[in-house]
Design a protein around this motif. Structure first.
Motif, mmCIF file in Angstrom:
data_model
loop_
_atom_site.group_PDB
_atom_site.id
_atom_site.type_symbol
_atom_site.label_atom_id
_atom_site.label_comp_id
_atom_site.label_asym_id
_atom_site.label_seq_id
_atom_site.Cartn_x
_atom_site.Cartn_y
_atom_site.Cartn_z
ATOM 1 N N VAL A 4 38.434 63.727 47.414
ATOM 2 C CA VAL A 4 38.355 62.684 46.390
ATOM 3 C C VAL A 4 39.576 61.775 46.498
ATOM 4 C CG1 VAL A 4 38.245 62.215 43.914
ATOM 5 C CG2 VAL A 4 37.105 64.251 44.859
ATOM 6 N N ALA A 5 39.319 60.471 46.485
ATOM 7 C CA ALA A 5 40.409 59.495 46.574
ATOM 8 C C ALA A 5 40.328 58.493 45.432
ATOM 9 C CB ALA A 5 40.365 58.761 47.912
ATOM 10 N N ILE A 6 41.473 58.214 44.844
ATOM 11 C CA ILE A 6 41.628 57.143 43.857
ATOM 12 C C ILE A 6 42.317 55.977 44.553
ATOM 13 C CG2 ILE A 6 42.862 56.398 41.780
ATOM 14 C CD1 ILE A 6 42.641 59.281 40.744
ATOM 15 N N PHE A 77 34.742 64.607 39.493
ATOM 16 C CA PHE A 77 34.603 65.204 40.826
ATOM 17 C C PHE A 77 35.293 66.556 40.998
ATOM 18 C CE2 PHE A 77 34.306 60.531 42.012
ATOM 19 C CZ PHE A 77 32.917 60.557 42.163
ATOM 20 N N GLY A 78 36.023 67.011 39.978
ATOM 21 C CA GLY A 78 36.578 68.357 40.008
ATOM 22 C C GLY A 78 37.930 68.526 40.673
ATOM 23 N N GLN A 79 38.399 67.494 41.362
ATOM 24 C CA GLN A 79 39.666 67.619 42.074
ATOM 25 C C GLN A 79 40.182 66.238 42.447
ATOM 26 O OE1 GLN A 79 37.715 69.641 45.460
ATOM 27 N NE2 GLN A 79 38.690 68.116 46.801
ATOM 28 N N LEU A 80 41.380 66.210 43.018
ATOM 29 C CA LEU A 80 41.949 64.990 43.574
ATOM 30 C C LEU A 80 42.666 65.349 44.864
ATOM 31 C CD1 LEU A 80 42.656 61.943 43.288
ATOM 32 C CD2 LEU A 80 44.740 62.654 42.094
ATOM 33 N N ASP A 81 42.506 64.508 45.885
ATOM 34 C CA ASP A 81 43.140 64.765 47.173
ATOM 35 C C ASP A 81 44.055 63.636 47.634
ATOM 36 O OD1 ASP A 81 41.617 67.332 48.128
ATOM 37 O OD2 ASP A 81 40.078 65.975 47.359
#
Length: 257
Positions: A4-6, A77-81
């Motif tokens: 997951v990307a912001i 999405f449950g997470q951040l990467d």
């Protein structure tokens, strides 16, 4: 499981190009911007293209908004990467005309926004106990200070400094912090710079400032969003795991360091 990307400031310009590339790389994408109308249009475009994405409206200069942005991403999405501190503003003025409002606004978005975004991302990475990537928008103006762009250059020097210090402090948590430093691109930002330059130079017509910058590029052309997105794609990938604390120039050959 998809990462997951912001990407802040991703309703248009370089931020949209970065988000598009990361979506193609298989990331779930969190679009973000202060302009809701543009953001909604971009989200529709991404969804129509089959990219798993959401959009969050926010102001990067507000610490609470940055932490809320991460919360929205994790809720969805449950997470951040990966967190890309892309949002920024430009300003053109002679040094003697720099005023308090100009300094406060530009530093608030470009510098405070980067600090708050990095803090929010790092907080989530530490909670997850996972590897994380923070990628900051610096600039060739973070390596070289330009006339008429004094305030902007100062903010990007600050972004480069925070990239260095944050990378040192966050390395023990398995978090990498790097920056990309674009040059001259045919974006709305450069249209504004070109337009403002004309006001201060009698012998300059609209388009001249942009042409002068482009003429000085070794590779002979202005930058496309894809040129920047290619570098960010690498920094977001596992291939860059041994790189941290770097502000990498991607300008086609303007500034040499």
């Amino acid at each position: 499981m998809s990462k997951v990307a912001i990407i802040t400031g991703s309703a248009g310009g370089l931020g949209k190009g970065i988000a598009k590339r990361l979506g193609e790389d298989g990331f779930k994408i969190v679009l973000h911007d202060i302009n809701k109308e543009m953001l909604d249009s971009t989200l529709k475009e991404f969804k129509d293209a089959g990219v798993d994405s959401i959009a969050v409206v926010g102001d990067v200069s507000k610490r609470e908004d940055q932490f809320n942005l991460v919360k929205e991403a994790v809720d969805a999405f449950g997470q951040l990467d990966v967190f890309v501190n892309n949002a920024g503003v430009d300003v053109v003025s002679p040094f003697l005309e720099i005023d308090e409002n100009q300094l406060n606004k530009t530093f608030s978005v470009n510098v405070n926004g980067t600090v708050f975004g990095t803090q929010a991302a790092a907080d989530q990475f530490i909670k997850q106990d996972t590897k994380g990537k923070v990628i900051n928008a610096c600039s060739i103006a973070g390596h070289e200070s330009y006339e008429m762009l004094g305030t902007y250059s100062a903010t990007k020097h600050a972004v480069r400094s925070f990239t260095h210090s944050a990378s040192k402090e966050l390395a023990p948590y398995n978090i990498r912090v790097n920056a990309y430093c674009p040059g001259v691109a045919g974006t709305a930002m450069w249209d504004r710079i070109d337009e403002e330059m004309v006001k201060y130079y009698d012998n300059m017509e609209r388009g001249d400032a942009y042409k002068q910058f482009v003429d000085g590029i070794s590779l002979g052309r202005s930058q496309e969003p894809e040129d920047v997105a290619n570098l960010v794609s690498f920094l977001a990938s596992d291939d860059s795991d041994y790189i941290t604390g770097q502000a990498i120039i991607t300008d086609g050959g303007i500034v040499y360091r």
